[in-house]
Design a protein around this motif. Sequence first.
Motif, PDB file in Angstrom:
ATOM      1  N   ARG A   3       0.474  -1.115   0.388  1.00 21.06           N
ATOM      2  CA  ARG A   3       0.100  -0.251  -0.431  1.00 21.06           C
ATOM      3  C   ARG A   3       0.992   1.433  -0.404  1.00 21.06           C
ATOM      4  N   GLY A   4       0.473   1.911  -0.719  1.00 24.12           N
ATOM      5  CA  GLY A   4       1.251   3.551  -0.818  1.00 24.12           C
ATOM      6  C   GLY A   4       0.682   4.323   1.246  1.00 24.12           C
ATOM      7  N   VAL A   5       1.214   4.677   1.136  1.00 24.18           N
ATOM      8  CA  VAL A   5       0.275   6.356   2.788  1.00 24.18           C
ATOM      9  C   VAL A   5       1.568   7.149   1.817  1.00 24.18           C
ATOM     10  N   ARG A   6       0.009   8.206   2.039  1.00 25.94           N
ATOM     11  CA  ARG A   6       0.484   9.426   1.542  1.00 25.94           C
ATOM     12  C   ARG A   6       0.635  11.198   3.079  1.00 25.94           C
ATOM     13  N   GLY A   7       1.399  11.311   3.372  1.00 26.34           N
ATOM     14  CA  GLY A   7       1.402  12.493   3.649  1.00 26.34           C
ATOM     15  C   GLY A   7       1.831  13.885   2.640  1.00 26.34           C
ATOM     16  N   ALA A   8       1.710  15.357   3.516  1.00 26.92           N
ATOM     17  CA  ALA A   8       1.660  16.520   2.725  1.00 26.92           C
ATOM     18  C   ALA A   8       1.701  16.745   4.381  1.00 26.92           C
ATOM     19  N   THR A   9       3.101  18.405   4.011  1.00 26.74           N
ATOM     20  CA  THR A   9       3.320  18.656   5.585  1.00 26.74           C
ATOM     21  C   THR A   9       3.223  20.451   4.591  1.00 26.74           C
ATOM     22  N   THR A  10       3.490  21.258   5.483  1.00 26.85           N
ATOM     23  CA  THR A  10       4.469  22.499   5.207  1.00 26.85           C
ATOM     24  C   THR A  10       5.440  23.326   5.980  1.00 26.85           C
ATOM     25  N   VAL A  11       6.029  24.287   5.508  1.00 23.44           N
ATOM     26  CA  VAL A  11       6.692  24.730   5.950  1.00 23.44           C
ATOM     27  C   VAL A  11       7.146  26.590   6.237  1.00 23.44           C
ATOM     28  N   VAL A  12       7.317  27.095   6.888  1.00 25.85           N
ATOM     29  CA  VAL A  12       7.309  28.847   7.307  1.00 25.85           C
ATOM     30  C   VAL A  12       8.558  28.600   6.161  1.00 25.85           C
ATOM     31  N   PRO A  81       1.090  25.744 -11.825  1.00 25.79           N
ATOM     32  CA  PRO A  81       0.479  27.352 -11.261  1.00 25.79           C
ATOM     33  C   PRO A  81      -0.280  27.267  -9.576  1.00 25.79           C
ATOM     34  N   ASN A  82      -0.154  28.064 -10.189  1.00 32.52           N
ATOM     35  CA  ASN A  82      -1.002  28.359  -8.118  1.00 32.52           C
ATOM     36  C   ASN A  82      -1.036  26.642  -6.796  1.00 32.52           C
ATOM     37  N   SER A  83      -0.042  26.296  -7.270  1.00 31.44           N
ATOM     38  CA  SER A  83      -0.075  24.812  -6.364  1.00 31.44           C
ATOM     39  C   SER A  83       0.279  24.888  -5.143  1.00 31.44           C
ATOM     40  N   LEU A  84       0.113  24.364  -3.924  1.00 30.56           N
ATOM     41  CA  LEU A  84       0.845  25.041  -2.405  1.00 30.56           C
ATOM     42  C   LEU A  84       1.752  25.320  -2.546  1.00 30.56           C
ATOM     43  N   ILE A 106      -1.973  11.128   5.601  1.00 34.65           N
ATOM     44  CA  ILE A 106      -1.481  12.248   6.893  1.00 34.65           C
ATOM     45  C   ILE A 106      -1.311  14.202   6.082  1.00 34.65           C
ATOM     46  N   TYR A 107      -1.942  14.831   6.300  1.00 36.26           N
ATOM     47  CA  TYR A 107      -2.109  15.813   5.659  1.00 36.26           C
ATOM     48  C   TYR A 107      -1.630  16.979   7.137  1.00 36.26           C
ATOM     49  N   LEU A 108      -0.283  17.711   7.513  1.00 32.50           N
ATOM     50  CA  LEU A 108      -0.491  18.534   7.878  1.00 32.50           C
ATOM     51  C   LEU A 108      -0.309  20.003   7.771  1.00 32.50           C
ATOM     52  N   HIS A 109      -0.552  20.761   8.375  1.00 32.58           N
ATOM     53  CA  HIS A 109      -0.792  22.838   8.843  1.00 32.58           C
ATOM     54  C   HIS A 109      -0.640  22.688   7.943  1.00 32.58           C
ATOM     55  N   LYS A 110      -0.351  23.786   6.303  1.00 30.48           N
ATOM     56  CA  LYS A 110      -1.575  24.230   4.932  1.00 30.48           C
ATOM     57  C   LYS A 110      -1.378  23.272   4.227  1.00 30.48           C
ATOM     58  N   ALA A 111      -0.978  21.989   4.407  1.00 30.01           N
ATOM     59  CA  ALA A 111      -1.184  20.746   3.170  1.00 30.01           C
ATOM     60  C   ALA A 111      -2.412  19.871   3.138  1.00 30.01           C
ATOM     61  N   THR A 113      -5.596  21.213   2.764  1.00 27.31           N
ATOM     62  CA  THR A 113      -6.286  22.199   1.604  1.00 27.31           C
ATOM     63  C   THR A 113      -6.159  21.239  -0.038  1.00 27.31           C
ATOM     64  N   LEU A 114      -4.839  20.103   0.244  1.00 25.40           N
ATOM     65  CA  LEU A 114      -4.330  19.143  -0.731  1.00 25.40           C
ATOM     66  C   LEU A 114      -5.996  18.198  -0.831  1.00 25.40           C
ATOM     67  N   ARG A 115      -5.969  17.362   0.575  1.00 26.67           N
ATOM     68  CA  ARG A 115      -6.562  16.843   0.813  1.00 26.67           C
ATOM     69  C   ARG A 115      -7.487  16.808   1.873  1.00 26.67           C
ATOM     70  N   PRO A 116      -8.924  17.789   2.348  1.00 27.58           N
ATOM     71  CA  PRO A 116      -9.504  18.210   2.878  1.00 27.58           C
ATOM     72  C   PRO A 116     -10.545  16.491   3.467  1.00 27.58           C
TER      73      PRO A 116
END
Length: 126
Positions: A3-12, A81-84, A106-111, A113-116
């Motif tokens: 299985r694939g386990v996806r995740g994303a986060t953002t940095v300031v 264009p216009n991606s996070l 898992i999606y953290l911080h501003k990420a 918005t990618l998969r609410p």
Amino acid sequence: MIRGVRGATTVVKNTENEIIGKTEELLRTMIVANQINATDVAQVLISVTADITACFPAKALRKFDGWEYVPVMCTKEIAVPNSLPSCIRVMMTVNTETQQKDVQHIYLHKAVTLRPDLVKSFSVDN
């Protein structure tokens, strides 16, 4: 089953401490939420947006006990264009008996918005 386990986060900030810290938080949350053991992981792919250049986020995984033999690779995300911006994405390929619908992406911080539709709240003890 693989299985694939996806995740994303953002940095300031584009600093090594920020990138490693946010990546470590994301990986730890993915591991705990999905009860992943390093010996069950085939590979980890980490992509970053073009504005993240201070270090390789894969360094975060090297801090985890027992993960030294897991293959990890970093790559640059395509510039849509216009991606996070300032985003780190992870795809962990795992051997698991977990059904696909039960995998916790898992999606953290501003990420978030990618998969609410997939965002859930998790707490991880560090």
